[in-house]
Scaffold this active site. Sequence first.
Site, PDB file in Angstrom:
ATOM      1  N   ARG A   1       0.888  -1.173   0.000  1.00  0.00           N
ATOM      2  CA  ARG A   1       0.000   0.000   0.000  1.00  0.00           C
ATOM      3  C   ARG A   1       0.920   1.216   0.000  1.00  0.00           C
ATOM      4  NH1 ARG A   1      -5.276   1.423   3.427  1.00  0.00           N
ATOM      5  NH2 ARG A   1      -6.036   0.168   1.702  1.00  0.00           N
TER       6      ARG A   1
ATOM      7  N   HIS B   1      -7.030   0.995  -6.748  1.00  0.00           N
ATOM      8  CA  HIS B   1      -7.276   0.107  -5.606  1.00  0.00           C
ATOM      9  C   HIS B   1      -7.925  -1.173  -6.143  1.00  0.00           C
ATOM     10  CE1 HIS B   1      -7.611  -1.161  -1.601  1.00  0.00           C
ATOM     11  NE2 HIS B   1      -8.457  -0.293  -1.096  1.00  0.00           N
TER      12      HIS B   1
ATOM     13  N   GLN C   1      -9.877  -3.699  -3.933  1.00  0.00           N
ATOM     14  CA  GLN C   1     -11.195  -3.191  -3.593  1.00  0.00           C
ATOM     15  C   GLN C   1     -12.162  -3.464  -4.744  1.00  0.00           C
ATOM     16  OE1 GLN C   1     -12.064  -1.552  -0.536  1.00  0.00           O
ATOM     17  NE2 GLN C   1     -14.027  -2.135  -1.380  1.00  0.00           N
TER      18      GLN C   1
ATOM     19  N   ASP D   1     -17.103   7.308  -1.968  1.00  0.00           N
ATOM     20  CA  ASP D   1     -15.858   7.165  -1.205  1.00  0.00           C
ATOM     21  C   ASP D   1     -15.551   8.530  -0.589  1.00  0.00           C
ATOM     22  OD1 ASP D   1     -13.442   6.279  -0.165  1.00  0.00           O
ATOM     23  OD2 ASP D   1     -12.357   6.343  -2.073  1.00  0.00           O
TER      24      ASP D   1
ATOM     25  N   CYS E   1     -16.221   1.792   0.017  1.00  0.00           N
ATOM     26  CA  CYS E   1     -15.056   0.946   0.306  1.00  0.00           C
ATOM     27  C   CYS E   1     -14.668   0.996   1.778  1.00  0.00           C
ATOM     28  CB  CYS E   1     -13.886   1.359  -0.573  1.00  0.00           C
ATOM     29  SG  CYS E   1     -13.413   3.079  -0.321  1.00  0.00           S
TER      30      CYS E   1
ATOM     31  N   ARG F   1     -13.538  -8.444   0.989  1.00  0.00           N
ATOM     32  CA  ARG F   1     -12.103  -8.222   0.738  1.00  0.00           C
ATOM     33  C   ARG F   1     -11.336  -9.499   1.069  1.00  0.00           C
ATOM     34  NH1 ARG F   1     -10.006  -3.061   0.892  1.00  0.00           N
ATOM     35  NH2 ARG F   1      -8.082  -4.139   0.357  1.00  0.00           N
TER      36      ARG F   1
HETATM   37  N1   CP Z   1     -11.095  -0.119   1.917  1.00  0.00           N
HETATM   38  C1   CP Z   1      -9.866  -0.195   2.414  1.00  0.00           C
HETATM   39  O1   CP Z   1      -8.880  -0.398   1.716  1.00  0.00           O
HETATM   40  O2   CP Z   1      -9.796  -0.027   3.771  1.00  0.00           O
HETATM   41  P1   CP Z   1      -8.486   0.146   4.644  1.00  0.00           P
HETATM   42  O3   CP Z   1      -7.913   1.498   4.336  1.00  0.00           O
HETATM   43  O4   CP Z   1      -8.962   0.050   6.069  1.00  0.00           O
HETATM   44  O5   CP Z   1      -7.513  -0.932   4.296  1.00  0.00           O
HETATM   45  N1  NVA Z   2      -9.781   6.762  -1.678  1.00  0.00           N
HETATM   46  C1  NVA Z   2      -9.432   6.319  -0.350  1.00  0.00           C
HETATM   47  C2  NVA Z   2      -9.661   4.859  -0.207  1.00  0.00           C
HETATM   48  C3  NVA Z   2      -9.345   4.300   1.155  1.00  0.00           C
HETATM   49  C4  NVA Z   2      -9.530   2.827   1.223  1.00  0.00           C
HETATM   50  C5  NVA Z   2      -7.988   6.673  -0.082  1.00  0.00           C
HETATM   51  O1  NVA Z   2      -7.148   6.529  -0.953  1.00  0.00           O
HETATM   52  O2  NVA Z   2      -7.698   7.129   1.034  1.00  0.00           O
END
Ligand code: CP
Ligand code: NVA
Length: 310
Positions: free
Chosen positions: A108, A135, A138, A230, A270, A298
């Site tokens: 990530r 993502h 997701q 989101d 998400c 997930r």
């Molecule tokens: N949706 C998602 O990726 O959640 P987290 O940021 O908690 O991993």
């Molecule tokens: N768009 C959000 C998604 C989090 C899971 C971010 O990038 O923070």
Amino acid sequence: MAVQMKGKSLATLNDLTREEIEQILKTSELLKLQLIRGQEHPVLKGKTLAMIFEKPSTRTRVSFEVGMWQLGGYALYLSSTDLQLGRGETIGDTARTLSRYVNGIMARVFAHQTILDLIEHSKVPVINGLSDFSHPCQGLADLFTVYEKKGRLEGLKLAYVGDGNNVAHSLIEGCSKVGMNIILACPKGYEPDSKVVSLGKKEAKKSGSEVKVTNDPKEAVKGADVIYTDVWASMGKEKEHSERVKILKPYQVNSRLVKGAKEDYIFMHCLPAHRGEEVTDEVADSKNSVIFDQAENRLHTQKALMALVM
Ligand code: CP
Ligand code: NVA
């Protein structure tokens, strides 16, 4: 016949064919059923996954870690600040080193380029666990959730309302490949990346669906089967939060807006949600909301992905 996916990395959903996506969904269904029945499935016994995190996470971290355990393997949580990466070791050297110890890498990151660099230098599959651009994990869980709730994907209409961000990009890629119509309502200047949209339109043509971008939330939700939103300020954009709240306010998913959708529409997010901003409690906690099933999925879809590529 099953499609061979061993060794495959995932930066965006465009890295997958429609057949590969369908195979992941089928495998998710099987693994979920086995878990419910209490049937063990240690198909990754003795395998390890390195999980690099440059940003916080609840769902991604826990679902990958628990998922790997359920598959008989082991997952290591590596905060980027604790790795030598935080002291200037290159991504390339990190990828080459980790490849000597583990069977897969999930990362990530802030910059999407970091995922591409990991893929370039790694000898083991790399899975994008969220970047500023995409993502894909997701997106897979989202498709699986829609399939579970609606019994099909083709021909449905998903309305994405809000910021045209990483999650929106993965939805465009995923929906257009599997034949789902997607319409995104975003304010001017907050639309999804134009390259993602044009590639999505090409894919949609092949699958017989449509990708559309508008500035009008009402137009987007009209007759929708799925309403998705989101956060307005993604991780890394915190400084823009107050400005974004002003601009995105008309894009809040609330009980007034959802009236335009089909009666049996499902609400998706998400998570994490900023309740009272992009969505009201009324909608997030309504009978139409499937946000926690989506979060649960997930686990199942990532297990399927890991089982197939590792
Ligand atoms: N949706 C998602 O990726 O959640 P987290 O940021 O908690 O991993
Ligand atoms: N768009 C959000 C998604 C989090 C899971 C971010 O990038 O923070």
